[in-house]
Design an enzyme around this catalytic site. Sequence first.
Site, PDB file in Angstrom:
ATOM      1  N   TYR A 162      -2.551  -0.926  10.188  1.00 34.17           N
ATOM      2  CA  TYR A 162      -2.502  -1.270   8.749  1.00 34.17           C
ATOM      3  C   TYR A 162      -1.155  -0.809   8.181  1.00 34.17           C
ATOM      4  O   TYR A 162      -0.494  -1.553   7.448  1.00 34.17           O
ATOM      5  CB  TYR A 162      -3.671  -0.581   8.036  1.00 34.17           C
ATOM      6  CG  TYR A 162      -3.754  -0.840   6.542  1.00 34.17           C
ATOM      7  CD1 TYR A 162      -4.262  -2.032   6.044  1.00 34.17           C
ATOM      8  CD2 TYR A 162      -3.341   0.136   5.622  1.00 34.17           C
ATOM      9  CE1 TYR A 162      -4.361  -2.260   4.668  1.00 34.17           C
ATOM     10  CE2 TYR A 162      -3.435  -0.083   4.251  1.00 34.17           C
ATOM     11  CZ  TYR A 162      -3.947  -1.276   3.782  1.00 34.17           C
ATOM     12  OH  TYR A 162      -4.042  -1.504   2.417  1.00 34.17           O
TER      13      TYR A 162
ATOM     14  N   SER B 220       0.852  -1.184   0.000  1.00 34.47           N
ATOM     15  CA  SER B 220       0.000   0.000   0.000  1.00 34.47           C
ATOM     16  C   SER B 220       0.886   1.231   0.000  1.00 34.47           C
ATOM     17  O   SER B 220       2.059   1.158   0.406  1.00 34.47           O
ATOM     18  CB  SER B 220      -0.854  -0.012   1.275  1.00 34.47           C
ATOM     19  OG  SER B 220      -1.443   1.249   1.492  1.00 34.47           O
TER      20      SER B 220
HETATM   21  P1  NAP Z   1     -11.162  -6.027  -1.104  1.00 35.29           P
HETATM   22  O1  NAP Z   1     -12.035  -5.448  -2.150  1.00 35.29           O
HETATM   23  O2  NAP Z   1     -11.606  -6.009   0.319  1.00 35.29           O
HETATM   24  O3  NAP Z   1     -10.771  -7.525  -1.546  1.00 35.29           O
HETATM   25  C1  NAP Z   1      -9.940  -8.289  -0.736  1.00 35.29           C
HETATM   26  C2  NAP Z   1     -10.209  -9.754  -1.013  1.00 35.29           C
HETATM   27  O4  NAP Z   1      -9.338 -10.519  -0.154  1.00 35.29           O
HETATM   28  C3  NAP Z   1     -11.648 -10.138  -0.656  1.00 35.29           C
HETATM   29  O5  NAP Z   1     -12.168 -11.020  -1.632  1.00 35.29           O
HETATM   30  C4  NAP Z   1     -11.480 -10.813   0.691  1.00 35.29           C
HETATM   31  O6  NAP Z   1     -12.494 -11.753   0.982  1.00 35.29           O
HETATM   32  C5  NAP Z   1     -10.140 -11.501   0.528  1.00 35.29           C
HETATM   33  N1  NAP Z   1      -9.526 -11.847   1.815  1.00 35.29           N
HETATM   34  C6  NAP Z   1      -9.511 -11.106   2.937  1.00 35.29           C
HETATM   35  N2  NAP Z   1      -8.878 -11.769   3.924  1.00 35.29           N
HETATM   36  C7  NAP Z   1      -8.484 -12.978   3.393  1.00 35.29           C
HETATM   37  C8  NAP Z   1      -7.821 -14.091   3.929  1.00 35.29           C
HETATM   38  N3  NAP Z   1      -7.404 -14.084   5.206  1.00 35.29           N
HETATM   39  N4  NAP Z   1      -7.596 -15.158   3.136  1.00 35.29           N
HETATM   40  C9  NAP Z   1      -8.010 -15.170   1.835  1.00 35.29           C
HETATM   41  N5  NAP Z   1      -8.669 -14.103   1.279  1.00 35.29           N
HETATM   42  C10 NAP Z   1      -8.912 -13.039   2.056  1.00 35.29           C
HETATM   43  O7  NAP Z   1      -9.737  -5.296  -1.105  1.00 35.29           O
HETATM   44  P2  NAP Z   1      -8.916  -4.575  -2.274  1.00 35.29           P
HETATM   45  O8  NAP Z   1      -9.145  -3.131  -2.143  1.00 35.29           O
HETATM   46  O9  NAP Z   1      -9.106  -5.257  -3.556  1.00 35.29           O
HETATM   47  O10 NAP Z   1      -7.431  -4.845  -1.708  1.00 35.29           O
HETATM   48  C11 NAP Z   1      -6.570  -5.849  -2.217  1.00 35.29           C
HETATM   49  C12 NAP Z   1      -5.184  -5.587  -1.650  1.00 35.29           C
HETATM   50  O11 NAP Z   1      -4.750  -4.274  -2.014  1.00 35.29           O
HETATM   51  C13 NAP Z   1      -5.127  -5.645  -0.121  1.00 35.29           C
HETATM   52  O12 NAP Z   1      -3.917  -6.231   0.283  1.00 35.29           O
HETATM   53  C14 NAP Z   1      -5.155  -4.178   0.267  1.00 35.29           C
HETATM   54  O13 NAP Z   1      -4.562  -3.950   1.520  1.00 35.29           O
HETATM   55  C15 NAP Z   1      -4.368  -3.568  -0.860  1.00 35.29           C
HETATM   56  N6  NAP Z   1      -4.620  -2.150  -1.066  1.00 35.29           N
HETATM   57  C16 NAP Z   1      -5.849  -1.686  -1.456  1.00 35.29           C
HETATM   58  C17 NAP Z   1      -6.025  -0.320  -1.639  1.00 35.29           C
HETATM   59  C18 NAP Z   1      -7.324   0.270  -2.079  1.00 35.29           C
HETATM   60  O14 NAP Z   1      -7.404   1.520  -2.172  1.00 35.29           O
HETATM   61  N7  NAP Z   1      -8.361  -0.484  -2.360  1.00 35.29           N
HETATM   62  C19 NAP Z   1      -4.960   0.561  -1.428  1.00 35.29           C
HETATM   63  C20 NAP Z   1      -3.745   0.047  -1.022  1.00 35.29           C
HETATM   64  C21 NAP Z   1      -3.585  -1.303  -0.854  1.00 35.29           C
HETATM   65  P3  NAP Z   1     -13.861 -11.269   1.714  1.00 35.29           P
HETATM   66  O15 NAP Z   1     -14.472 -10.233   0.837  1.00 35.29           O
HETATM   67  O16 NAP Z   1     -14.652 -12.537   1.837  1.00 35.29           O
HETATM   68  O17 NAP Z   1     -13.443 -10.711   3.042  1.00 35.29           O
END
Ligand code: NAP
Length: 272
Positions: free
Chosen positions: A176, A163
């Site tokens: 986080y 991130s």
């Molecule tokens: P998201 O929409 O919440 O998707 C995350 C996915 O990971 C969901 O399908 C979730 O399942 C799954 N997950 C959560 N915990 C898990 C576990 N313990 N084992 C297996 N699967 C698991 O998040 P996103 O925004 O796409 O984020 C993806 C990555 O990018 C993360 O690492 C996040 O920290 C990083 N990131 C995101 C942003 C942003 O702005 N969106 C910015 C910086 C970094 P459930 O839905 O069933 O919980």
Amino acid sequence: MNENSQIARLAAQHQKPVALVTGAMRGIGRACAIALARSGFDLALNDLESEETSRLAAELAAEIAADGAESILVPGDVSNLENHAKLLQSVLERWGRLDCLLNNAGIPAQRRGDLLDVTAESFDRCMAVNTRAVFFLSQAVARYMVSANASSAMHRSIINITSSNARAVSIARGEYCVSKAASSMTTRLFAARLAAHGIGVYEVRPGIIATDMTKPAKSQYDAIIGAHLVPAERWGYPEDVASTIVCMAEGRLRYTVGQAVTVDGGLTMPRF
Ligand code: NAP
């Protein structure tokens, strides 16, 4: 035929690269799975085990199949280290090879608020999913990749999604930030260890990306973008992150080791 020669036979038959994407059912993970399929990968799709995951996986599998890629669902909580061997085994039993691990699954802080109120429970949960799972799944896959069983004809990579908060301080979600900064170090450690094996280990730092994770704070992020703090002057999309992931997985960052690419429209670029 023993297990190793069975895997070697499958690998010899399977000439396409294979990627394992954690947290693949939503947001960034889903976009990366689709982009990798379009770039020629077959996909092992991981997410938490549930009926909803099975439903979403069937939809995603159909979308991926339309791009000519095969996929399997390998469900399981990545923070449970006992699941890691099973995940890897499922991939090897299906295709005999694994060329790319995308550590994407991640969770936010349980609650945004004062750093002085962060609970040990939220800290430990962030560390378990965003840090510990990334370290040990990377270790399991790295052990396989350096082993004699592994097929190494194609570019191999381990990619960690951290991130902007691996570097930028956000005191409303300190746990986080700590968990992502630690995974940044994990990236460099594995990069140094695996470079001589030709395995690229990279980090991607997304900024403000439109997914379910950022939905609850949409108005705050709209305000940041409205205040011109993002030079690109827009939200990022999962597909923006996926395009960088594909470059890394295809081996297009030649002679780079442990690099972090920031996909944030310039949010964290130092400027004055
Ligand atoms: P998201 O929409 O919440 O998707 C995350 C996915 O990971 C969901 O399908 C979730 O399942 C799954 N997950 C959560 N915990 C898990 C576990 N313990 N084992 C297996 N699967 C698991 O998040 P996103 O925004 O796409 O984020 C993806 C990555 O990018 C993360 O690492 C996040 O920290 C990083 N990131 C995101 C942003 C942003 O702005 N969106 C910015 C910086 C970094 P459930 O839905 O069933 O919980």
